[in-house]
Structures are given as structure tokens and as C-alpha cells.
Write a protein that holds these residues in place. Structure first.
Motif, PDB file in Angstrom:
ATOM      1  N   ARG A 181       1.385   2.660  -1.971  1.00 37.46           N
ATOM      2  CA  ARG A 181       0.959   2.509  -3.372  1.00 37.46           C
ATOM      3  C   ARG A 181      -0.426   3.121  -3.589  1.00 37.46           C
ATOM      4  O   ARG A 181      -0.686   3.744  -4.621  1.00 37.46           O
ATOM      5  CB  ARG A 181       0.956   1.035  -3.756  1.00 37.46           C
ATOM      6  N   ILE A 182      -1.316   2.922  -2.619  1.00 35.64           N
ATOM      7  CA  ILE A 182      -2.661   3.498  -2.742  1.00 35.64           C
ATOM      8  C   ILE A 182      -2.576   5.020  -2.801  1.00 35.64           C
ATOM      9  O   ILE A 182      -3.241   5.671  -3.613  1.00 35.64           O
ATOM     10  CB  ILE A 182      -3.552   3.043  -1.571  1.00 35.64           C
ATOM     11  N   ALA A 183      -1.744   5.605  -1.945  1.00 33.86           N
ATOM     12  CA  ALA A 183      -1.607   7.062  -1.934  1.00 33.86           C
ATOM     13  C   ALA A 183      -1.052   7.573  -3.260  1.00 33.86           C
ATOM     14  O   ALA A 183      -1.510   8.596  -3.787  1.00 33.86           O
ATOM     15  CB  ALA A 183      -0.696   7.478  -0.782  1.00 33.86           C
ATOM     16  N   VAL A 184      -0.060   6.852  -3.807  1.00 37.73           N
ATOM     17  CA  VAL A 184       0.509   7.250  -5.091  1.00 37.73           C
ATOM     18  C   VAL A 184      -0.546   7.160  -6.190  1.00 37.73           C
ATOM     19  O   VAL A 184      -0.672   8.062  -7.037  1.00 37.73           O
ATOM     20  CB  VAL A 184       1.732   6.371  -5.425  1.00 37.73           C
ATOM     21  N   ASN A 185      -1.326   6.082  -6.198  1.00 35.86           N
ATOM     22  CA  ASN A 185      -2.365   5.925  -7.224  1.00 35.86           C
ATOM     23  C   ASN A 185      -3.452   6.974  -7.083  1.00 35.86           C
ATOM     24  O   ASN A 185      -4.006   7.454  -8.081  1.00 35.86           O
ATOM     25  CB  ASN A 185      -2.974   4.522  -7.134  1.00 35.86           C
ATOM     26  N   VAL A 186      -3.767   7.347  -5.843  1.00 34.94           N
ATOM     27  CA  VAL A 186      -4.752   8.423  -5.639  1.00 34.94           C
ATOM     28  C   VAL A 186      -4.236   9.723  -6.242  1.00 34.94           C
ATOM     29  O   VAL A 186      -4.988  10.472  -6.893  1.00 34.94           O
ATOM     30  CB  VAL A 186      -5.057   8.587  -4.145  1.00 34.94           C
ATOM     31  N   ASP A 187      -2.954  10.019  -6.036  1.00 33.83           N
ATOM     32  CA  ASP A 187      -2.367  11.235  -6.608  1.00 33.83           C
ATOM     33  C   ASP A 187      -2.426  11.202  -8.133  1.00 33.83           C
ATOM     34  O   ASP A 187      -2.684  12.224  -8.781  1.00 33.83           O
ATOM     35  CB  ASP A 187      -0.919  11.389  -6.147  1.00 33.83           C
ATOM     36  N   ARG A 188      -2.186  10.024  -8.715  1.00 34.63           N
ATOM     37  CA  ARG A 188      -2.235   9.908 -10.174  1.00 34.63           C
ATOM     38  C   ARG A 188      -3.649  10.141 -10.694  1.00 34.63           C
ATOM     39  O   ARG A 188      -3.847  10.837 -11.699  1.00 34.63           O
ATOM     40  CB  ARG A 188      -1.740   8.524 -10.596  1.00 34.63           C
ATOM     41  N   VAL A 189      -4.624   9.543 -10.018  1.00 30.59           N
ATOM     42  CA  VAL A 189      -6.014   9.736 -10.439  1.00 30.59           C
ATOM     43  C   VAL A 189      -6.417  11.195 -10.290  1.00 30.59           C
ATOM     44  O   VAL A 189      -7.104  11.768 -11.147  1.00 30.59           O
ATOM     45  CB  VAL A 189      -6.952   8.823  -9.622  1.00 30.59           C
ATOM     46  N   TYR A 190      -5.975  11.828  -9.215  1.00 29.62           N
ATOM     47  CA  TYR A 190      -6.293  13.238  -8.988  1.00 29.62           C
ATOM     48  C   TYR A 190      -5.683  14.111 -10.088  1.00 29.62           C
ATOM     49  O   TYR A 190      -6.333  15.031 -10.593  1.00 29.62           O
ATOM     50  CB  TYR A 190      -5.769  13.676  -7.620  1.00 29.62           C
TER      51      TYR A 190
END
Length: 295
Positions: free
Chosen positions: A133-142
Motif C-alpha cells: 500500500r505504501i508503494a502504491v501511495n508513493v506512486d500516486r503522490v509521484y
């Protein structure tokens, strides 16, 4: 079609006004000669001859000449004030774009590197639902940061030129707003217009798309950008949607978006027009001369 039109930067000429005044005076003189106005006035004012009324036209002539001189002086003062105001607006836009460029660079460098570091740390952790989930959220923020950077300063405009930047801009709008069918057509030599013209055209298209999505309730948005043949040929940008339209004269529709587009075009000596009526969509036309500007 009963459309209403707003034209920006109307042309007011001192010589045109003087021509109208002279033509009106000549017409009045001809009509006065036809009805023998001088003789009739003489008969009507004979009883007041002790007031020396026949000398008054000289005073009126001097008064009229003084008014013409004062009018010319006020026109010159107004032109200087408008030129200074336009220079200040141009400088303000330059500072704004420079600040946008700086913010975009910092977001791309600092935030991008930080997000990449976070994602690498997350991927180094043991595989788990929380790490995923953290990786997915990082991609969204990016991705959101990338959109913000492109809105602040279109990197494609600096790296690839105006045609590629507009195509990339339109592609992003198609993805983010699939309900709006955006059609882009370009013709002529658009690669060497210069940074200022490129940025102006890009910002006008960007703002027009934003207004269309926010207010027009349109299904289609058409963009046509054409440069006339020849080294000094002008650029014409015409945009049209099939939305609900509006009354351009209504104060509620004199938005900052339209005002900003108008200012940008006016600083380049261009012409900005908005044509619209209720239920008949909006047409925006921009005409920018390129003489002595493509350097």
C-alpha cells in the motif's frame, strides 16, 4: 446565430477623432450655408448688437483649439500610462513564470528524489500488504507531483517545442477528462516562434481547456493553431466548444481566466476575441503578429 462578441484592446486614434470632428464641422457649415444660418442669426440678434455678439465666434474658436490641444495632451498621458501599466503587467508575468519554473524544478528534484528514496526503502522491506500500500501511495503522490510540475511549467515546451507540448497537454486532458473530446489541429511553421509567444499560446490553450471543463458542459472542444506563410506571418489560434455558452457582457462572466488570456495576448500586440451566446458554445480567437518577434 445571435452571438455576442467581446473585443479587447480597441483602437482609439487621435487623428481619427479629429477627422470625425472636422467632417462634422464641414457638414455643419454646408447645412448652415443651405439655410443661410448666419443671416438668420444676424436678424435674430440685431437687438442685442451692443453685446458685440459677432465677436463671440473668435472666442469660441480659441476655446475649441484649446480643447483640442488639451485633448491631445491627455491622450498622450493616457498612452504613456497604459504603456507603463502594460510593461508592469509583462514584468509581473515574467516573474510569475520564473517562480513557476523554480517551483517546478524544486518539486521535480527534491520531492521526486525523496519519493524515489521512500519507494526504494519500501521495496527493500519484507513483502507485506502494508508495504504494498505504501508503494502504491508513493506512486500516486509521484504522479500527482508530476501533474503539478507540468502545470507549473510545461517541460515539453522547453525541451520539444510548442507543437509537441500542445499535443502532450491535449493528451493529458483526454486522459483526465475522457467525457470531453478534444481535437487539435496545427499548420504552418510553429517551431521558431520564440519562448514568449510559445508560452503565451500554451497558457491560453491551458486556460481555455480549464474554463471549458469547469463551466461549459461541452462534449467537444476544438483547437486550431495556424501560422501564416512567410517569415513575418502571424499566428492565429482559434478554439471552440459546443457547450452552454454565456453572455460575455455579464459581469459574472468577466473572469480572471479571460482577463489573464487577454493580458497575455495584448502584451504581444495581439488581438483577443470572445464570441458566445447562451446555448451556442464559446469561440476564442487569438491573432498574434510575429514581425520582429521571432528572434
Amino acid at each position: 446565430m445571435n452571438t455576442q462578441q467581446v473585443r479587447s484592446f480597441p483602437s482609439h486614434s487621435l487623428w481619427r477623432d479629429l477627422t470625425i470632428a472636422v467632417a462634422t464641422a464641414l457638414l455643419a457649415a454646408v447645412l448652415a450655408a443651405q439655410v443661410e444660418l448666419q443671416e438668420q442669426m444676424f436678424e435674430a440678434t440685431r437687438r442685442f448688437e451692443h453685446f458685440e455678439l459677432d465677436e463671440w465666434p473668435s472666442g469660441l474658436l480659441v476655446f475649441a483649439l484649446c480643447m483640442v490641444v488639451l485633448y491631445a495632451l491627455r491622450q498622450a498621458q493616457l498612452r504613456r500610462a497604459l504603456a507603463e501599466n502594460r510593461r508592469l503587467v509583462g514584468r509581473l508575468l515574467e516573474v510569475q513564470e520564473e517562480e513557476r519554473r523554480r517551483l517546478a524544478r524544486e518539486l521535480h528534484d527534491e520531492l521526486g528524489q525523496t519519493l524515489n528514496a521512500i519507494k526504494l526503502d519500501v521495496l527493500a522491506l519484507p513483502e507485506s500488504a502494508a508495504a504494498g500500500r505504501i508503494a502504491v501511495n508513493v506512486d500516486r503522490v509521484y504522479a500527482a507531483a508530476g501533474d503539478l510540475v507540468r502545470n507549473l511549467r510545461p517541460t515539453a515546451l522547453d525541451e520539444l517545442g510548442l507543437p509537441a507540448a500542445l499535443e502532450a497537454c491535449v493528451d493529458r486532458w483526454r486522459v483526465s477528462h475522457p467525457a470531453l473530446a478534444v481535437q487539435l489541429s496545427m499548420a504552418g511553421a510553429l517551431e521558431d516562434l520564440g519562448e514568449v509567444v510559445n508560452l503565451t499560446l500554451y497558457r491560453v490553450v491551458q486556460e481555455a481547456l480549464t474554463n471549458c471543463v469547469r463551466h461549459a458542459r461541452a462534449d467537444h472542444f476544438y483547437i486550431d493553431l495556424t501560422r501564416s506563410a512567410g517569415a513575418a506571418g502571424g499566428v492565429v489560434l482559434e478554439m471552440h466548444d459546443d457547450g452552454q455558452g454565456f453572455d460575455p457582457e455579464a459581469p459574472v462572466h468577466r473572469s480572471n481566466g479571460l482577463a489573464g488570456m487577454r493580458e497575455r495576448v495584448g502584451l504581444l500586440g495581439g488581438r483577443f476575441e470572445v464570441l458566445s451566446a447562451a446555448g451556442q458554445g464559446v469561440t476564442i480567437r487569438v491573432d498574434i503578429p510575429l514581425r520582429k518577434r521571432c528572434a
